[in-house]
Design a protein around this motif. Structure first.
Motif, PDB file in Angstrom:
ATOM      1  N   PHE A 177       5.312   4.334   4.604  1.00 22.95           N
ATOM      2  CA  PHE A 177       3.888   4.872   4.031  1.00 22.95           C
ATOM      3  C   PHE A 177       3.579   6.323   4.462  1.00 22.95           C
ATOM      4  O   PHE A 177       2.940   7.212   4.029  1.00 22.95           O
TER       5      PHE A 177
ATOM      6  N   VAL B 161       8.895  -0.666  -0.233  1.00 22.39           N
ATOM      7  CA  VAL B 161       7.722  -1.011   0.136  1.00 22.39           C
ATOM      8  C   VAL B 161       7.117  -2.413  -0.567  1.00 22.39           C
ATOM      9  O   VAL B 161       6.800  -2.268  -1.735  1.00 22.39           O
TER      10      VAL B 161
ATOM     11  N   LYS C  38       2.480  -4.186   3.406  1.00 24.79           N
ATOM     12  CA  LYS C  38       1.217  -3.729   3.303  1.00 24.79           C
ATOM     13  C   LYS C  38       0.322  -4.571   3.855  1.00 24.79           C
ATOM     14  O   LYS C  38      -0.835  -4.231   4.527  1.00 24.79           O
ATOM     15  N   THR C  39       0.313  -5.902   3.438  1.00 22.14           N
ATOM     16  CA  THR C  39      -0.490  -6.914   3.978  1.00 22.14           C
ATOM     17  C   THR C  39      -0.323  -7.106   5.535  1.00 22.14           C
ATOM     18  O   THR C  39      -1.401  -7.091   6.196  1.00 22.14           O
TER      19      THR C  39
ATOM     20  N   HIS D  83      -2.135  -4.128   7.347  1.00 20.39           N
ATOM     21  CA  HIS D  83      -3.325  -4.064   7.163  1.00 20.39           C
ATOM     22  C   HIS D  83      -3.835  -5.146   8.412  1.00 20.39           C
ATOM     23  O   HIS D  83      -4.707  -4.969   9.159  1.00 20.39           O
TER      24      HIS D  83
END
Length: 169
Positions: free
Chosen positions: A53, A66, A71-72, A75
């Motif tokens: 990122f 990615v 990402k989950t 987060h």
């Protein structure tokens, strides 16, 4: 009556860590390296997840893909750790304020010592000082006083004085 223990006996019952003493440089270096490696093991997974990122061009160049799961996960970790941090800050602030309140309003107002015992000990020490160095008025008003060799106090003078006074009662 409470038993008096020596420093050596207390050292045996307490946790002893030579890391915080003078010397022991070999063990200090070894323990510091182990702690540093441990923290690297904690931080490296987060860096691995954040790398694509922060540096997307380098990630494509190194063929790092990615996925949505990353990402989950990132987060979720960000939200979880942020909430944990806020919760801990609030908790420790409340505990500190509560502890300070208890110390100020309860512990300082209660006598943490035996007043009669202190009174007896103060009387004993004042008598011993009067015998060796003269009256309290003389001691407090004299400008210069030279202590004679026989007036010097032994290292355990007060301890012996208190033991003798407690045994006389």
């Amino acid at each position: 009556m409470k038993k008096n223990i020596s420093r050596e006996e207390a050292k045996k019952s307490l946790v002893y860590d030579p890391y915080f003493e003078k010397g022991h440089y070999g063990s200090k270096i070894f323990q510091t390296i182990i702690a540093f490696l441990g923290w690297c093991g904690v931080i490296s997974p987060f860096l691995w997840i954040i790398f694509p990122f922060v540096f997307p061009n380098r990630a494509n160049h190194n063929h790092i893909v990615v996925y949505l799961e990353e990402k989950t996960t990132l987060h979720f970790l960000f939200i979880f750790l942020s909430l944990s941090f806020v919760f801990l800050v609030i908790l420790y602030t409340i505990l500190t304020l509560w502890n300070n309140y208890r110390f100020k309003h309860f512990l300082q107002k209660e006598k943490q010592y035996d007043a009669e015992r202190v009174k007896v000990r103060r009387k004993l020490i004042n008598q011993a000082y009067n015998e060796r160095f003269g009256s309290k008025d003389f001691r407090h008003n004299v400008c210069f006083y030279s202590v004679k060799e026989e007036q010097n106090l032994e290292t355990d003078f007060v301890k012996k004085l208190y033991q003798k006074g407690e045994n006389d009662d």
